[in-house]
Every structure is written in C-alpha cells, then in structure tokens.
Design an enzyme around this catalytic site. Structure first.
Site, PDB file in Angstrom:
ATOM      1  N   HIS A  42       0.821  -1.203   0.000  1.00 32.13           N
ATOM      2  CA  HIS A  42       0.000   0.000   0.000  1.00 32.13           C
ATOM      3  C   HIS A  42       0.863   1.264   0.000  1.00 32.13           C
ATOM      4  O   HIS A  42       1.609   1.501   0.952  1.00 32.13           O
ATOM      5  CB  HIS A  42      -0.897  -0.026   1.248  1.00 32.13           C
ATOM      6  CG  HIS A  42      -1.772   1.161   1.408  1.00 32.13           C
ATOM      7  ND1 HIS A  42      -1.663   2.042   2.451  1.00 32.13           N
ATOM      8  CD2 HIS A  42      -2.788   1.609   0.628  1.00 32.13           C
ATOM      9  CE1 HIS A  42      -2.579   2.979   2.327  1.00 32.13           C
ATOM     10  NE2 HIS A  42      -3.270   2.745   1.235  1.00 32.13           N
ATOM     11  N   ARG A  43       0.801   2.028  -1.072  1.00 35.99           N
ATOM     12  CA  ARG A  43       1.664   3.212  -1.283  1.00 35.99           C
ATOM     13  C   ARG A  43       3.135   2.804  -1.233  1.00 35.99           C
ATOM     14  O   ARG A  43       3.989   3.568  -0.758  1.00 35.99           O
ATOM     15  CB  ARG A  43       1.383   4.316  -0.251  1.00 35.99           C
ATOM     16  CG  ARG A  43      -0.103   4.648  -0.074  1.00 35.99           C
ATOM     17  CD  ARG A  43      -0.361   5.774   0.907  1.00 35.99           C
ATOM     18  NE  ARG A  43      -1.765   5.868   1.267  1.00 35.99           N
ATOM     19  CZ  ARG A  43      -2.272   6.695   2.167  1.00 35.99           C
ATOM     20  NH1 ARG A  43      -1.473   7.535   2.801  1.00 35.99           N
ATOM     21  NH2 ARG A  43      -3.561   6.714   2.427  1.00 35.99           N
ATOM     22  N   GLU A  69       0.813  -0.478  -4.887  1.00 32.99           N
ATOM     23  CA  GLU A  69      -0.310   0.437  -5.087  1.00 32.99           C
ATOM     24  C   GLU A  69       0.235   1.851  -5.009  1.00 32.99           C
ATOM     25  O   GLU A  69       1.120   2.134  -4.182  1.00 32.99           O
ATOM     26  CB  GLU A  69      -1.360   0.213  -3.998  1.00 32.99           C
ATOM     27  CG  GLU A  69      -2.628   1.032  -4.179  1.00 32.99           C
ATOM     28  CD  GLU A  69      -2.746   2.244  -3.277  1.00 32.99           C
ATOM     29  OE1 GLU A  69      -3.788   2.904  -3.319  1.00 32.99           O
ATOM     30  OE2 GLU A  69      -1.787   2.550  -2.525  1.00 32.99           O
ATOM     31  N   ASP A  71      -0.894   6.292  -5.689  1.00 31.21           N
ATOM     32  CA  ASP A  71      -1.983   7.278  -5.842  1.00 31.21           C
ATOM     33  C   ASP A  71      -1.590   8.307  -6.883  1.00 31.21           C
ATOM     34  O   ASP A  71      -0.467   8.821  -6.865  1.00 31.21           O
ATOM     35  CB  ASP A  71      -2.239   7.957  -4.497  1.00 31.21           C
ATOM     36  CG  ASP A  71      -2.644   6.950  -3.446  1.00 31.21           C
ATOM     37  OD1 ASP A  71      -3.732   6.378  -3.566  1.00 31.21           O
ATOM     38  OD2 ASP A  71      -1.853   6.722  -2.504  1.00 31.21           O
ATOM     39  N   HIS A  84      -0.561  11.158  -2.605  1.00 29.68           N
ATOM     40  CA  HIS A  84      -1.909  10.822  -2.116  1.00 29.68           C
ATOM     41  C   HIS A  84      -2.812  12.032  -1.951  1.00 29.68           C
ATOM     42  O   HIS A  84      -3.970  12.031  -2.374  1.00 29.68           O
ATOM     43  CB  HIS A  84      -1.800  10.073  -0.787  1.00 29.68           C
ATOM     44  CG  HIS A  84      -3.118   9.603  -0.237  1.00 29.68           C
ATOM     45  ND1 HIS A  84      -3.939  10.414   0.529  1.00 29.68           N
ATOM     46  CD2 HIS A  84      -3.772   8.424  -0.360  1.00 29.68           C
ATOM     47  CE1 HIS A  84      -5.026   9.732   0.859  1.00 29.68           C
ATOM     48  NE2 HIS A  84      -4.948   8.525   0.342  1.00 29.68           N
ATOM     49  N   GLU A 143      -4.156   4.017  -8.529  1.00 29.96           N
ATOM     50  CA  GLU A 143      -5.398   4.594  -7.988  1.00 29.96           C
ATOM     51  C   GLU A 143      -5.515   6.047  -8.416  1.00 29.96           C
ATOM     52  O   GLU A 143      -4.670   6.883  -8.087  1.00 29.96           O
ATOM     53  CB  GLU A 143      -5.451   4.509  -6.450  1.00 29.96           C
ATOM     54  CG  GLU A 143      -6.814   5.002  -5.986  1.00 29.96           C
ATOM     55  CD  GLU A 143      -6.947   5.263  -4.494  1.00 29.96           C
ATOM     56  OE1 GLU A 143      -6.215   4.672  -3.675  1.00 29.96           O
ATOM     57  OE2 GLU A 143      -7.809   6.102  -4.163  1.00 29.96           O
ATOM     58  N   LYS A 145      -6.929   9.564  -8.089  1.00 31.02           N
ATOM     59  CA  LYS A 145      -7.520  10.345  -6.997  1.00 31.02           C
ATOM     60  C   LYS A 145      -8.604  11.307  -7.513  1.00 31.02           C
ATOM     61  O   LYS A 145      -8.456  11.937  -8.568  1.00 31.02           O
ATOM     62  CB  LYS A 145      -6.423  11.125  -6.258  1.00 31.02           C
ATOM     63  CG  LYS A 145      -5.584  10.231  -5.348  1.00 31.02           C
ATOM     64  CD  LYS A 145      -6.474   9.421  -4.455  1.00 31.02           C
ATOM     65  CE  LYS A 145      -5.879   8.905  -3.189  1.00 31.02           C
ATOM     66  NZ  LYS A 145      -6.752   7.921  -2.527  1.00 31.02           N
ATOM     67  N   ASP A 269       0.639  -1.808   4.534  1.00 25.88           N
ATOM     68  CA  ASP A 269       1.854  -0.983   4.624  1.00 25.88           C
ATOM     69  C   ASP A 269       3.049  -1.872   4.944  1.00 25.88           C
ATOM     70  O   ASP A 269       4.194  -1.443   4.853  1.00 25.88           O
ATOM     71  CB  ASP A 269       1.704   0.064   5.736  1.00 25.88           C
ATOM     72  CG  ASP A 269       0.515   0.989   5.517  1.00 25.88           C
ATOM     73  OD1 ASP A 269       0.125   1.181   4.347  1.00 25.88           O
ATOM     74  OD2 ASP A 269      -0.025   1.520   6.515  1.00 25.88           O
TER      75      ASP A 269
HETATM   76  O1  G3P Z   1      -6.564   1.370  -2.826  1.00 26.51           O
HETATM   77  C1  G3P Z   1      -6.686   1.101  -1.479  1.00 26.51           C
HETATM   78  C2  G3P Z   1      -6.409   2.298  -0.614  1.00 26.51           C
HETATM   79  O2  G3P Z   1      -5.194   2.858  -0.996  1.00 26.51           O
HETATM   80  C3  G3P Z   1      -7.485   3.329  -0.671  1.00 26.51           C
HETATM   81  O3  G3P Z   1      -7.364   4.322   0.321  1.00 26.51           O
HETATM   82  O4  G3P Z   1      -6.791   6.564   1.150  1.00 26.51           O
HETATM   83  O5  G3P Z   1      -5.068   4.803   1.117  1.00 26.51           O
HETATM   84  O6  G3P Z   1      -5.839   5.816  -1.006  1.00 26.51           O
HETATM   85  P1  G3P Z   1      -6.216   5.422   0.390  1.00 26.51           P
HETATM   86 CA    CA Z   2      -4.501   4.580  -2.380  1.00 26.49          CA
END
Ligand code: G3P
Ligand code: CA
Length: 281
Positions: A42-43, A69, A71, A84, A143, A145, A269
């Site tokens: 995640h990120r 992943e 953003d 993000h 992803e 935004k 994470d």
């Molecule tokens: O894609 C899953 C997650 O990343 C979505 O929430 O706020 O971390 O972008 P956020």
């Molecule tokens: Ca995300």
C-alpha cells in the site's frame, strides 16, 4: 498457504451453483507465488519508507510484494504524478495544491523528510518513472484520486495515465482503481479491456450491493476497507466469484481473517508481514 474451506466448496460445486458476474480480467503478476492471493504494498512499503516514493516502491519489490499500489494526481501542466493528498502540506511541507505547480516545480520539492530525516531529498515520482522499473517486475495498482477527475474522459487523468501504460506496454500488468466512479465510466469508454477495480464509496453507491456495483460499472474487482466488509458482502462476493481486495490491513490476525474469508488480495503498509502471514496459513 492453506486453502480456505469455502474456496474448496466453490471449486467443487462451481459448475452447478456458481453464477459468475463476468470473467474478471486481473493483471498478470510477474513475480507471483501462484497461491491465487495477491500481496499488495500500500503506497509502496509505506511502513518503512515515505509513502508513494521510489524508496517505498523499491523496498516493496525487494520484499517480493506481488503488486504495488500508488496514488495518482495531475501537475499543473498535466503530468501524472504520484502523491496521495491534493494538498501538498502533509508530505512535502509546501503550501497549496498539487495542481498549482508544474512538474518542474514539484520536482524541486521533497517528499521524504516528513517521514524520517534519512529520506530527506526524496523526489516526488511520476507515473512514467515508476512504470519504467516495474515492467516485468511487479504489478501496479494505479489509484486515480478524485481531485484530478473531470466529467469528460478525453485529455483527463485517466486518458493521460492510460497513454503512459500503453507507452510502457504494461496493459496486462496494471489495474486501475478509484473511489470516483466516473473513472470506471472513463475506462469503459477509453479502453474497456484494461483491468479495473471499484473502490467502494457509500454516497455514489446508494443501495446497490457489491455485485450490483460490479455489474453496473463493468469492473473486474471490488475493493473496500476492512471496516466496511460485512459477512453479507463476503457471501455475495464469494458466491458470485467476484475477486475482492481489502485495504489497509496491518495487523497479522486481521490479515489471516480476511484471507480466510476469501479475499483475493490485501493492501498493507507491511507487505513483508502480510507475505509471511499468508505463507504460513
Ligand atoms: O486502494 C486502497 C487504498 O489505498 C485506498 O485508500 O486513502 O489509502 O488511497 P487510500
Ligand atoms: Ca490509495
């Protein structure tokens, strides 16, 4: 990895009882460990390095995450950049919005010091840069935004990101996702074959169930927070063979529970912890 009993039941009876919504088109995983579960950083490996930076993505690759992943937003001059928040303050300390600055100006900023002095000087990455070193190495969840999404598809963020994916010849190695459902409509207009996942957002969903949303937006997967996932949703998703991916899970016990429930992947994470948990199930 132990296969959940439910999955065995689905496999045994799939010819008779399971109604598949549509064939899901998920990205290929260049470094898959073939257990039908996706470890998603995640990120990037954002517990260990500043989120959405080259350091976080490269660390995730070293940890053998099967997908990273990131953003995506747009600079003032329309370049897809990885960050993000539209507000620059939290990760760069600068004033204003991402869209107030050109790529050259954003490149003058740094995105590491807020996390740890050790990462001071870490530049804000572009999508093009990250695709260059992930091709044939690791799958990428892009992803989109909400702040950068416009009503029309042409020349918008989806269009620009797709163009970079085509340039890198990575159509089968990425999946797009968004909380903004216009992104699903834009993808269906621009390239219906590109893998896409809907990130559940209550206001746009109304009373529609996950299956109804997947059908309405013709997506390949349903993604939501572990806080939103109910037994009813799990049952509907698994019995209809709809892949679902859950964010952001950092506790080993919860990772195990969600994997047992039949999730196709988890965003964490701590991709190293997730990998270990799943391998030992
Ligand atoms: O894609 C899953 C997650 O990343 C979505 O929430 O706020 O971390 O972008 P956020
Ligand atoms: Ca995300």
């Amino acid at each position: 990895m132990r296969i959940p009993i439910f999955t065995i039941a689905v496999f045994l009876f799939s010819g008779t009882f399971i109604h598949t919504v549509a064939q899901s088109n998920l990205p290929k995983l260049p470094n898959s460990n073939d257990d039908n579960f996706v470890v998603i950083a995640h990120r990037g490996a954002s517990a260990y390095a500043p989120e959405n930076t080259h350091s976080a993505f490269k660390m995730a690759i070293e940890m053998k995450a099967e997908m990273i992943e990131l953003d995506l937003l747009l600079s003032k001059d329309g370049i897809p950049v990885i960050i993000h928040d539209e507000l620059l303050k939290r990760t760069t300390g600068e004033k204003g919005n991402v869209s107030d600055y050109t790529l050259a100006e954003l490149k003058e900023m740094e995105t590491g010091a807020w996390f740890n002095e050790q990462f001071k000087g870490e530049p804000l990455p572009t999508l093009e840069e990250v695709l260059a070193y992930t091709k044939d190495v690791v799958a990428v969840n892009i992803e989109i935004k909400h702040d950068a999404v416009t009503d029309t598809a042409q020349d918008g963020i989806v269009d620009k990101a797709l163009e970079l994916v085509y340039q890198a010849k990575m159509q089968d190695q990425v999946i797009f996702s968004s909380f903004d459902y216009r992104v699903m409509e834009h993808l269906n207009e621009l390239d219906p074959n590109i893998p896409k996942a809907l990130l559940y957002e209550k206001r746009q969903s109304g009373s529609l169930s996950p299956k109804q949303l997947v059908e309405k937006y013709a997506v390949d997967a349903f993604n939501c927070s572990y806080k939103e996932l109910t037994d009813e949703w799990i049952s509907e998703l698994t019995s209809n063979n709809i892949p679902f991916f859950i964010y952001t899970v950092n506790e080993p016990e919860l990772m195990e529970k969600i994997t047992e429930a039949g999730a196709r992947g988890i965003f964490s994470d701590y991709p190293d912890v997730l990998k270990e948990v799943v391998e030992n199930m």
